[in-house]
Scaffold this active site. Structure first.
Site, PDB file in Angstrom:
ATOM      1  N   ASN A  67     -14.022  -4.121 -21.150  1.00  0.00           N
ATOM      2  CA  ASN A  67     -14.867  -4.508 -20.181  1.00  0.00           C
ATOM      3  C   ASN A  67     -16.439  -4.805 -20.509  1.00  0.00           C
ATOM      4  O   ASN A  67     -15.728  -5.417 -21.418  1.00  0.00           O
ATOM      5  CB  ASN A  67     -15.539  -3.196 -19.507  1.00  0.00           C
ATOM      6  CG  ASN A  67     -15.225  -1.924 -18.697  1.00  0.00           C
ATOM      7  OD1 ASN A  67     -13.877  -2.653 -17.721  1.00  0.00           O
ATOM      8  ND2 ASN A  67     -15.743  -0.588 -18.176  1.00  0.00           N
ATOM      9  N   HIS A 115     -10.451  -1.886 -10.184  1.00  0.00           N
ATOM     10  CA  HIS A 115     -10.361  -3.294 -10.438  1.00  0.00           C
ATOM     11  C   HIS A 115      -8.934  -4.606  -9.908  1.00  0.00           C
ATOM     12  O   HIS A 115      -8.431  -5.145 -10.066  1.00  0.00           O
ATOM     13  CB  HIS A 115     -10.021  -3.461 -12.046  1.00  0.00           C
ATOM     14  CG  HIS A 115     -10.594  -2.694 -12.937  1.00  0.00           C
ATOM     15  ND1 HIS A 115     -11.341  -3.532 -13.567  1.00  0.00           N
ATOM     16  CD2 HIS A 115     -10.908  -1.436 -13.333  1.00  0.00           C
ATOM     17  CE1 HIS A 115     -12.424  -3.070 -14.456  1.00  0.00           C
ATOM     18  NE2 HIS A 115     -11.874  -1.014 -14.238  1.00  0.00           N
ATOM     19  N   HIS A 137      -2.720  -1.017 -20.464  1.00  0.00           N
ATOM     20  CA  HIS A 137      -2.269   0.797 -20.636  1.00  0.00           C
ATOM     21  C   HIS A 137      -3.498   0.567 -22.273  1.00  0.00           C
ATOM     22  O   HIS A 137      -2.525   0.125 -22.755  1.00  0.00           O
ATOM     23  CB  HIS A 137      -1.231   0.650 -21.000  1.00  0.00           C
ATOM     24  CG  HIS A 137      -1.034   2.591 -20.671  1.00  0.00           C
ATOM     25  ND1 HIS A 137      -2.018   2.773 -21.421  1.00  0.00           N
ATOM     26  CD2 HIS A 137       0.155   3.122 -21.915  1.00  0.00           C
ATOM     27  CE1 HIS A 137      -1.873   4.766 -21.496  1.00  0.00           C
ATOM     28  NE2 HIS A 137      -0.401   4.576 -21.281  1.00  0.00           N
ATOM     29  N   TYR A 195      -2.856   4.993 -16.548  1.00  0.00           N
ATOM     30  CA  TYR A 195      -2.800   3.501 -16.581  1.00  0.00           C
ATOM     31  C   TYR A 195      -0.835   3.967 -16.435  1.00  0.00           C
ATOM     32  O   TYR A 195      -0.762   3.125 -15.215  1.00  0.00           O
ATOM     33  CB  TYR A 195      -2.815   2.445 -17.738  1.00  0.00           C
ATOM     34  CG  TYR A 195      -3.952   2.629 -17.435  1.00  0.00           C
ATOM     35  CD1 TYR A 195      -5.105   3.703 -18.183  1.00  0.00           C
ATOM     36  CD2 TYR A 195      -4.637   1.879 -17.365  1.00  0.00           C
ATOM     37  CE1 TYR A 195      -6.620   2.766 -17.836  1.00  0.00           C
ATOM     38  CE2 TYR A 195      -6.237   1.045 -16.998  1.00  0.00           C
ATOM     39  CZ  TYR A 195      -7.096   2.318 -17.394  1.00  0.00           C
ATOM     40  OH  TYR A 195      -8.339   2.227 -17.865  1.00  0.00           O
TER      41      TYR A 195
END
Ligand code: HDD
Length: 714
Positions: A148, A75, A339, A362
């Site tokens: 997503n 990403h 996160h 994360y």
């Protein structure tokens, strides 16, 4: 546009204190010393070497030398904006999360959209999943929904995430290709991972090449949990549904946009917000009582499965609006750290093994990316509630906490800061009963991989199926190892035999179903099998999965190209321009060059683009402006090929075209003249209700059902 600039919100107010405005200020060093000469370094004399004592030069260059931080491991390429989440339905019944309790409550957010595989500088239009990560700055601390634009994932267990990402990223020996899954290592991996099949259907569909970040759905993917103040637990799936509908570009366009404007999605988001066309999504949830966890023929903990909306409808409970661009890309969009483990009371995780692995990953990645455990103190990451704990020190510590006490229990500090009881907002994980053996294995409820891949495929319209098939042919044609192509086609046969056969025919392999460990012989995937499944009451098609069924009643923020040269009919052009703009569309003028265009009545139009600096793929629809002189000018200009190519491409990509008065000569040079067009998205001034027809055709996005006809395939 009706939307007003955002009012103040708690996060923007907080950021205000960290925002510097340089206007009317003198240049200084980082120590605040005013600089008198920013042109020359300090030298030992005319034409002499530079002196080491030049602390101003050294400071400037040292900062420059360290201006890059590691890009996100996935990403990396993204774009973000500030906004607000407004609750439209009180959800106290299901969750005690305060931002979901009071109807009308507004919570500040920052949203970052992204592609997954490409580097920071890669194209926006890669075929890829899009990230849709939201940070809610709630009064109970930050809540991150790291979502997503596709509701399922490639893998079922976080153990496979590094393998997946290694396989899709550029190949390790030569670091090729950039931002593309069309290569050997990705398909080698996928062809050996039956659990990816459902996700591959989505990735090969047009969902992976969105028209705009503003026209994508968002999905939390995993099942999460809502907990109310009585401790009652419900599973929940999160959805964002764009008010502009879900729309995509065509793959040949995506490739051209990548060359013409690799920042297409970034620019689109920025300009829409700048113009006051604030992107909006309905926020919805699918709620499943804890006791119904096992009511489905798949496992709620399996992230390769979605819950069909026919089984559990999506209940809309709020609106997400993006209304402010960042002031500084690096400080905000690059440094924001999400996160899935940033939670608030009332929301909890499920035991989805993919989600469980994310909970480690994360924070860990922020340590190398942002370089310090104090990344939460960076303004964009800072909670709007004050942080009180016994953590001090670490690289780049910002907060100055008073006193001697940095431990607990303590008496010197009067025991502060105290832990909070649940009724005071203290977070407590769900007390979930668990018993079992420690095992490194996959649950048996996770072994079925094809039924939802089939469901997705069968829910697509014919043009969508064709696009999906063509995407597979494109990607697998780039795979140079025949065994991988063959294995992949074998997997497709488990979804749909015709799909597998038509791909196989184009890539020179035979369809052989190769069984992997844990696979059973596929049920028949032809239409008779579907009919018998339907008669057993199974869901064989789901409306929500096809973009055909999306919102198609608005042209807001669509970009319409007005093609013209000198002598254009100003009043007719202006009339349509105003009508489109009143409905929220953006009109951009294209001419042979960027000199002002003088209309037949002497009025001037200033072109936004010349034919050579833009391309048809950057527009949603085209108006060939009226006026014999203008049309003949376009024909006589040295750019005739460009003009005709522009029209032909717009036509092939199924967009609406409106030919104004006097356009016959240019129509006769285009592909449209060679065909007996029947679709309503080609409009000439001779038709009736031309403006209304043009507007309806733009709102419809594309005349996909005429794609074969427009491309001469029927
Ligand atoms: Fe992830 C970033 C979404 C699985 C590890 N992920 C990242 C971002 C999004 C997602 C939107 C970008 C956030 C931003 O804009 O800064 N990831 C997902 C979804 C997943 C998923 C929806 C599955 C349903 N991710 C996943 C797994 C792992 C990671 C299984 C590791 C075990 N993801 C990361 C990461 C990233 C990341 C390496 C890179 C940068 C970052 O976190 O901050 O930790």
């Amino acid at each position: 546009m009706e939307n007003e600039k955002p009012g103040s919100n708690a996060k923007l107010d907080q950021l205000q204190n960290d925002t510097i405005d340089n206007s009317n200020e003198k240049l200084t060093t980082n120590q605040g010393l005013k600089i008198n000469n920013n042109q020359d370094s300090l030298k030992a004399g005319d034409r002499a070497p530079t002196l080491l004592e030049d602390f101003i030069l050294r400071e400037k260059i040292t900062h420059f030398d360290h201006e890059r931080i590691p890009e996100r491991i996935v990403h990396a390429r993204g774009s973000g904006a500030h906004g607000v989440f407004k609750l439209t339905k009180n959800f106290e019944k299901y969750t005690k999360a305060k931002f979901l309790n009071d109807i009308g409550k507004e919570t500040p957010v920052f949203v970052r959209f992204s592609t997954v595989a490409g580097s920071r500088g890669s194209t926006d239009l890669a075929r890829d999943v899009r990230g849709f990560a939201i940070k809610f700055y709630t009064e109970e601390g930050n809540y991150d929904l790291v979502a997503n634009n596709i509701p399922v994932f490639f893998i079922q267990d976080a153990m496979k995430f590094p393998d997946l990402v290694h396989a899709v990223k550029p190949e390790p020996d030569h670091e090729i290709p950039q931002a593309s899954s069309a290569h050997n290592t990705f398909w080698d991996f996928i062809s050996l991972m039956p659990e990816s099949t459902h996700m591959i259907m989505w990735l090969m569909s047009d969902r992976a090449i969105p028209r705009s970040y503003r026209m994508m759905e968002g999905f939390g993917v995993h099942s999460f949990k809502f907990i109310n103040s009585d401790g009652a637990v419900h599973f929940v799936k999160f959805h964002f549904k764009p008010k502009l509908g879900v729309h995509s570009v065509a793959w040949p366009e995506a490739q051209k946009i990548s060359g013409n404007d690799p920042d297409f999605h970034r620019r689109d988001l920025w300009e829409a917000i700048d113009n006051g066309a604030f992107p909006e999504w309905d926020f919805g949830v699918q709620i499943i009582p804890e006791e119904n966890e096992h009511d489905f023929d798949f496992d709620l903990l399996d992230p390769t499965k979605l819950i069909p909306e026919e089984l559990v409808p999506v209940e809309i409970i709020g609106t997400l609006t993006l209304n402010k661009n960042p002031d500084n890309f690096f400080a905000e969009t690059e440094q924001i750290a999400f996160h899935p483990g940033h939670l608030v009371p009332g929301i909890d995780f499920s035991n989805d093994p993919l989600l469980q692995g994310r909970l480690f990953s994360y924070t860990d990645t922020q340590l190398s990316r942002l370089g310090s455990p104090n990344f939460h103190e960076i303004p964009i990451n800072r909670s709007i509630t004050t942080v009180h704990n016994n953590q001090r020190d670490g690289h780049m510590r910002q907060q100055i906490t008073k006193g001697k006490v940095n431990y607990e229990p303590n008496s010197i500090g009067g025991g502060c800061p105290y832990q909070a009881m649940m009724k005071e907002g203290g977070f407590a994980s769900q007390e979930e009963g668990i018993s079992g053996h420690k095992i490194r294995a996959r649950s048996e409820s996770f072994v079925e991989h094809y039924s939802q891949a089939k469901l997705f495929y069968n829910s697509q319209s014919e043009p969508e199926k064709t696009h999906l098939q063509n995407a597979l042919i494109f990607e697998l044609s780039k795979v140079t190892i025949p065994e991988i192509r063959e294995r992949m086609v074998g997997q497709l046969a488990f979804v749909d035999k015709n799909l597998a056969q038509s791909v196989a025919d184009k890539i020179g392999v035979e369809v052989k179903t190769l069984l992997q460990p844990n696979q059973s012989i596929p049920a028949d995937t032809d239409s008779s099998a579907l009919q018998s499944e339907e008669s057993e009451g199974k869901i064989t098609s789901s409306e929500a999965l096809s973009m055909k069924n999306t919102v198609k009643d608005t042209i807001e923020s669509r970009v319409i190209g007005f093609m013209m040269t000198g002598g254009v009919n100003a009043s007719a052009t202006d009339e349509l321009k105003k009508e489109l703009e009143n409905k929220g569309a953006v009109v951009q003028i294209i001419s042979e060059n960027t000199s002002p265009v003088i209309a037949s009545d002497g009025q001037q139009f200033i072109p936004d683009h010349s034919l050579s600096t833009t391309s048809s793929v950057c527009f949603d629809a085209l108006y060939v402006c009226p006026g014999d002189e203008s049309v003949n000018g376009l024909i006589k200009s040295g750019n005739l090929n460009m003009t005709v190519d522009f029209i032909n491409e717009t036509y092939r990509h199924c967009k609406a075209i409106y030919f104004g008065d006097g356009s016959e000569p240019i129509i006769s040079l285009s592909d449209i003249a060679k065909k007996k067009h029947t679709d309503p998205a080609i409009i000439t001034y001779k038709d009736s209700d031309t403006h209304q027809r043009f507007i309806a055709a733009i709102a419809n996005h594309r005349a996909w059902e005429f794609e074969k006809e427009r491309n001469g395939l029927v």
